[in-house]
Design an enzyme around this catalytic site. Structure first.
Site, PDB file in Angstrom:
ATOM      1  N   HIS A 196      12.175 -17.439  -4.003  1.00  0.00           N
ATOM      2  CA  HIS A 196      12.621 -16.713  -2.817  1.00  0.00           C
ATOM      3  C   HIS A 196      13.523 -17.559  -1.920  1.00  0.00           C
ATOM      4  O   HIS A 196      14.315 -17.034  -1.154  1.00  0.00           O
ATOM      5  CB  HIS A 196      11.418 -16.136  -2.067  1.00  0.00           C
ATOM      6  CG  HIS A 196      10.862 -14.939  -2.771  1.00  0.00           C
ATOM      7  ND1 HIS A 196       9.717 -14.982  -3.513  1.00  0.00           N
ATOM      8  CD2 HIS A 196      11.355 -13.681  -2.904  1.00  0.00           C
ATOM      9  CE1 HIS A 196       9.509 -13.795  -4.062  1.00  0.00           C
ATOM     10  NE2 HIS A 196      10.481 -12.984  -3.706  1.00  0.00           N
ATOM     11  N   ARG A 303      13.510  -6.183   1.250  1.00  0.00           N
ATOM     12  CA  ARG A 303      12.286  -6.990   1.202  1.00  0.00           C
ATOM     13  C   ARG A 303      11.752  -7.126   2.631  1.00  0.00           C
ATOM     14  O   ARG A 303      12.213  -7.975   3.385  1.00  0.00           O
ATOM     15  CB  ARG A 303      12.574  -8.380   0.651  1.00  0.00           C
ATOM     16  CG  ARG A 303      12.926  -8.434  -0.822  1.00  0.00           C
ATOM     17  CD  ARG A 303      13.135  -9.872  -1.263  1.00  0.00           C
ATOM     18  NE  ARG A 303      13.196 -10.039  -2.694  1.00  0.00           N
ATOM     19  CZ  ARG A 303      14.334 -10.108  -3.391  1.00  0.00           C
ATOM     20  NH1 ARG A 303      15.494 -10.038  -2.796  1.00  0.00           N
ATOM     21  NH2 ARG A 303      14.286 -10.277  -4.706  1.00  0.00           N
ATOM     22  N   ARG A 339      10.937  -1.547   0.439  1.00  0.00           N
ATOM     23  CA  ARG A 339       9.765  -1.957  -0.327  1.00  0.00           C
ATOM     24  C   ARG A 339       8.640  -2.326   0.635  1.00  0.00           C
ATOM     25  O   ARG A 339       8.878  -3.022   1.621  1.00  0.00           O
ATOM     26  CB  ARG A 339      10.106  -3.165  -1.198  1.00  0.00           C
ATOM     27  CG  ARG A 339       8.885  -3.690  -1.925  1.00  0.00           C
ATOM     28  CD  ARG A 339       9.224  -4.805  -2.853  1.00  0.00           C
ATOM     29  NE  ARG A 339       9.418  -6.063  -2.156  1.00  0.00           N
ATOM     30  CZ  ARG A 339       9.752  -7.186  -2.771  1.00  0.00           C
ATOM     31  NH1 ARG A 339       9.971  -7.181  -4.073  1.00  0.00           N
ATOM     32  NH2 ARG A 339       9.897  -8.306  -2.104  1.00  0.00           N
ATOM     33  N   GLU A 438       7.003  -4.873 -12.464  1.00  0.00           N
ATOM     34  CA  GLU A 438       7.142  -6.333 -12.422  1.00  0.00           C
ATOM     35  C   GLU A 438       6.046  -7.016 -13.242  1.00  0.00           C
ATOM     36  O   GLU A 438       6.052  -8.222 -13.430  1.00  0.00           O
ATOM     37  CB  GLU A 438       7.024  -6.847 -10.983  1.00  0.00           C
ATOM     38  CG  GLU A 438       7.803  -6.047  -9.980  1.00  0.00           C
ATOM     39  CD  GLU A 438       7.773  -6.652  -8.607  1.00  0.00           C
ATOM     40  OE1 GLU A 438       8.508  -7.617  -8.376  1.00  0.00           O
ATOM     41  OE2 GLU A 438       7.013  -6.151  -7.747  1.00  0.00           O
ATOM     42  N   ASN A 461      12.570 -10.582 -11.768  1.00  0.00           N
ATOM     43  CA  ASN A 461      12.173 -11.941 -11.350  1.00  0.00           C
ATOM     44  C   ASN A 461      10.702 -12.172 -11.667  1.00  0.00           C
ATOM     45  O   ASN A 461      10.312 -13.212 -12.182  1.00  0.00           O
ATOM     46  CB  ASN A 461      12.378 -12.135  -9.842  1.00  0.00           C
ATOM     47  CG  ASN A 461      13.799 -11.883  -9.421  1.00  0.00           C
ATOM     48  OD1 ASN A 461      14.687 -11.914 -10.245  1.00  0.00           O
ATOM     49  ND2 ASN A 461      14.013 -11.621  -8.142  1.00  0.00           N
ATOM     50  N   ASP A 462       9.901 -11.178 -11.338  1.00  0.00           N
ATOM     51  CA  ASP A 462       8.479 -11.307 -11.633  1.00  0.00           C
ATOM     52  C   ASP A 462       8.156 -10.914 -13.062  1.00  0.00           C
ATOM     53  O   ASP A 462       7.313 -11.539 -13.702  1.00  0.00           O
ATOM     54  CB  ASP A 462       7.663 -10.441 -10.654  1.00  0.00           C
ATOM     55  CG  ASP A 462       7.476 -11.163  -9.330  1.00  0.00           C
ATOM     56  OD1 ASP A 462       7.141 -12.360  -9.358  1.00  0.00           O
ATOM     57  OD2 ASP A 462       7.685 -10.537  -8.277  1.00  0.00           O
ATOM     58  N   ARG A 472       8.114 -18.609 -11.788  1.00  0.00           N
ATOM     59  CA  ARG A 472       9.531 -18.390 -11.508  1.00  0.00           C
ATOM     60  C   ARG A 472      10.167 -19.474 -10.655  1.00  0.00           C
ATOM     61  O   ARG A 472      11.382 -19.584 -10.588  1.00  0.00           O
ATOM     62  CB  ARG A 472       9.735 -17.023 -10.844  1.00  0.00           C
ATOM     63  CG  ARG A 472       9.096 -16.903  -9.485  1.00  0.00           C
ATOM     64  CD  ARG A 472       9.053 -15.465  -9.006  1.00  0.00           C
ATOM     65  NE  ARG A 472      10.155 -15.126  -8.130  1.00  0.00           N
ATOM     66  CZ  ARG A 472      10.313 -13.943  -7.556  1.00  0.00           C
ATOM     67  NH1 ARG A 472       9.445 -12.972  -7.789  1.00  0.00           N
ATOM     68  NH2 ARG A 472      11.311 -13.712  -6.753  1.00  0.00           N
ATOM     69  N   CYS A 509      16.275  -4.492  -9.996  1.00  0.00           N
ATOM     70  CA  CYS A 509      16.573  -5.108  -8.704  1.00  0.00           C
ATOM     71  C   CYS A 509      16.252  -6.599  -8.697  1.00  0.00           C
ATOM     72  O   CYS A 509      16.305  -7.242  -7.665  1.00  0.00           O
ATOM     73  CB  CYS A 509      15.855  -4.385  -7.561  1.00  0.00           C
ATOM     74  SG  CYS A 509      14.075  -4.518  -7.665  1.00  0.00           S
TER      75      CYS A 509
HETATM   76  C1  PEP Z   1      11.537  -9.119  -8.597  1.00  0.00           C
HETATM   77  O1  PEP Z   1      10.423  -9.581  -8.801  1.00  0.00           O
HETATM   78  O2  PEP Z   1      12.433  -9.074  -9.462  1.00  0.00           O
HETATM   79  C2  PEP Z   1      11.893  -8.607  -7.269  1.00  0.00           C
HETATM   80  C3  PEP Z   1      13.019  -7.986  -7.059  1.00  0.00           C
HETATM   81  O3  PEP Z   1      11.030  -8.855  -6.242  1.00  0.00           O
HETATM   82  P1  PEP Z   1      10.886 -10.295  -5.554  1.00  0.00           P
HETATM   83  O4  PEP Z   1      11.993 -11.167  -6.055  1.00  0.00           O
HETATM   84  O5  PEP Z   1      10.933 -10.091  -4.097  1.00  0.00           O
HETATM   85  O6  PEP Z   1       9.532 -10.738  -6.029  1.00  0.00           O
HETATM   86 MG    MG Z   2       8.895  -9.251  -7.344  1.00  0.00          MG
END
Ligand code: PEP
Ligand code: MG
Length: 594
Positions: A196, A303, A339, A438, A461-462, A472, A509
């Protein structure tokens, strides 16, 4: 590591936020402490000495407090350690105090810079003795330093001219606080593209490079540094030649970015007329301007947790409503997907003390947290619903792992709607609801999830970290963390197929959506929408406008039949270069000519 020429030290890491810049280094050491290298004025000497004495006294007082709090009968071993630390808190000032004060007086050093030096000397001497207690000395020394620099780490108030921030690591909340006018770029030892912190850097449009081992040891405070966020390089003490070369590259990449802005008003349409919505991910309401500037079709992921961070209390329903409404109104008539709170993992609230967990990313996070905190969740849902009255808004739930969880989230939403109806407050009764995919288990129970919501958004990402069991944010396991792993691609394929069969749209996303090396694949896999950092939209749009759906589908099919990420990567890179030759310069990383 590699020396680009005699005077340049080139460190190679991971490019996580685009842009090239240079400036003096501002180094955060020991978990976020800053030791200024510039001198104090003689009139500040007494003040610095007083600060030092206060920090010494405060440390002794803290340990005495600990002793007095210890319950009677607590383990002997713990008592002994605390007693030993008490002794050290008195001894360290005895050994270092005079020498530190001498450095303050004669070398005009800040108290923390001077004490850090004498402490390092002391630890060095102790490390050579037979019964070494250097770890305990470092521990108490650290506590003294912390008392000197203040607990609320780095507020950046002492920055006079814009700097390059160098640190072991930065938390997402600290990154959110970086003053844009004072921090030109940052480079860290730890981190990854999808941490993040990296996501925040892109939101702030600050160039960033992470995953640079031994960075903090190699960059001295105040030294000139170039950060190349396009290629993932940090040049320490650059030669004039390197400065010139990078200045030219910077100019070229800014020119390229500017050229791409001509796609701003055009849709993300393939050459055969298939339209992908290209939306933006935002962390802060201020980013709305950037979305419009880069030509986003709306917000695919807002977010909201950053509204809850860096503050000592929780935002009220009213405060949240005002923030969400402002975003929705300023984007109208474009759509905005908000979200619900995704707290936990690497994002924590100061206003809510959650228990420490061994595996925070696998623990009490996002929807798991919200379902157990109905007051916090209810207030947010009501605030979002209320904002839905003022524009084109939809809601999505993060980290759904199973059908039951999604049902419970929908019950909470229904309760929020009932409350608003009872209060006579308007909201969009038809507000669309989505679930984020995710967690691999969710991707595999799509038949159960699809009837419950209006759309899906894949958080790669998750999804990648949970599929690969590779954190990650950890640069050590980064070699495993790959969106092109066939396991990940098969999950995405299943989500798209089942969702489409049920007539529901699917978006990506996660950061995968922002990288042009994946665009051809995502188009061919029939994604309906991509959502990314605003700054990434123009290049992705340009690529989509260079390819056809007809050619992308068989390419994606071929990629999905392969068993290794590297094979898929090479294949996609080659195909992308072929269909859009202008991408070549983005894939190839040029070096400073010898
Ligand atoms: C993800 O996990 O891809 C996502 C968009 O959410 P975040 O990056 O905020 O966990
Ligand atoms: Mg995520």
């Amino acid at each position: 590591m590699n020396a680009a020429s005699n005077s340049d030290l080139e460190l190679r890491g991971l490019a996580v936020s685009l842009g090239i810049t240079r400036g003096p280094a501002y180094v955060l050491r020991e978990e976020g402490m800053h030791f200024p290298a510039h001198s104090i004025t003689p009139s500040q000497v007494d003040h610095e000495i007083e600060r030092l004495d206060r920090a010494f006294e405060e440390t002794i007082r803290q340990i005495e407090q600990l002793i007095s709090k210890q319950a009677a009968g607590e383990k002997q071993l713990v008592d002994e350690i605390v007693d030993f630390h008490h002794m050290l808190a008195k001894d360290i000032p005895r050994y270092t105090g005079e020498r530190t004060k001498k450095l303050i007086r004669e070398n005009l050093m800040y108290a923390e810079t001077a004490f850090h030096k004498t402490l390092q000397d002391l630890i060095g001497v102790l490390g050579r003795s037979v019964v070494s207690r250097d770890e305990d000395v470092a521990d108490i020394g650290q506590q003294i330093l912390r008392n000197l620099t203040g607990k609320d780490l780095a507020d950046f108030e002492d920055i006079e001219e814009p700097v390059i921030l160098i640190a072991e690591d930065l938390s997402p909340s600290l990154t959110a606080r970086l003053p844009r006018d004072k921090v030109l770029a940052f480079a860290t030892t730890r981190g990854s593209r999808t941490s993040h912190t990296a996501i925040m850097a892109r939101a702030l449009e600050i160039p960033a490079v992470v995953g640079l081992p031994s960075l903090v040891d190699q960059v001295k405070e105040g030294v000139h540094v170039i950060v190349d966020g396009d290629r993932g390089r940090v040049i320490v003490n650059p030669s004039e030649r390197a400065v010139l070369w990078y200045d030219r590259r910077k100019e070229a990449s800014e020119k390229r970015a500017e050229d791409q802005l001509r796609y701003r008003t055009l849709p993300g349409e393939t050459t055969d007329g298939f339209i992908l919505e290209l939306k933006a991910n935002i962390e802060l309401p201020e980013e709305v301007e950037a979305i419009l500037a880069y030509g986003g079709d709306g917000i695919g992921l807002y977010r909201t947790e950053f509204l809850f961070m860096n503050r000592s209390d929780l935002p009220t329903e009213e405060e949240q409503f005002t923030a969400y409404r402002a975003v929705v109104e300023s984007m109208a008539p474009k759509p905005v997907t908000i979200r619900t709170l995704d707290i936990g993992g690497d994002k924590f609230l100061t206003s809510f003390s959650a228990p420490k967990e061994m595996n925070p990313f696998m623990g009490w996070r996002a929807i798991r947290f919200c379902l157990e905190q109905p007051e916090i969740f209810g207030a947010q849902l009501r605030a979002i619903l209320r904002a839905s009255h003022y524009g084109n808004l939809s809601i999505m739930f993060p980290m759904i792992a199973e059908v039951r969880e999604l049902r419970l989230a929908l019950v909470a939403l229904e309760n929020a709607k009932t409350e608003l109806r009872e209060r006579g407050i308007p909201f969009n009764e038809e507000v669309e609801i989505g679930a984020m995919i995710e967690v691999p288990s969710a991707a595999l129970v799509m038949e159960g999830l699809a009837p419950l919501v209006d759309f899906f958004s894949i958080g790669t990402n998750d999804l990648v970290q949970y599929t690969m069991a590779a954190d990650r944010g950890n640069e050590r396991t980064a070699y495993l963390y790959d969106p092109l792993h066939p396991g990940v691609l098969k999950l995405i394929q299943n989500v798209v197929e089942v969702a489409h069969a049920a007539g529901k749209k699917v978006s990506v996303c996660g950061e995968m959506a922002a990288e042009i090396e994946f665009t051809l694949l995502l188009v061919g896999m029939r994604l309906d929408e991509l959502s990314m950092s605003p700054i990434a939209i123009p290049a992705v749009k340009r690529l989509i406008r260079s390819i056809s759906l007809l050619e992308s589908v068989p390419i994606a099919d071929d990629a999905l039949s392969m068993t290794e990420p590297e094979m898929i990567r090479d294949y996609l890179n080659e195909k992308t270069r072929h269909v859009a030759p202008w991408t070549v310069e983005l894939f190839d990383s040029e070096e400073i000519p010898a």
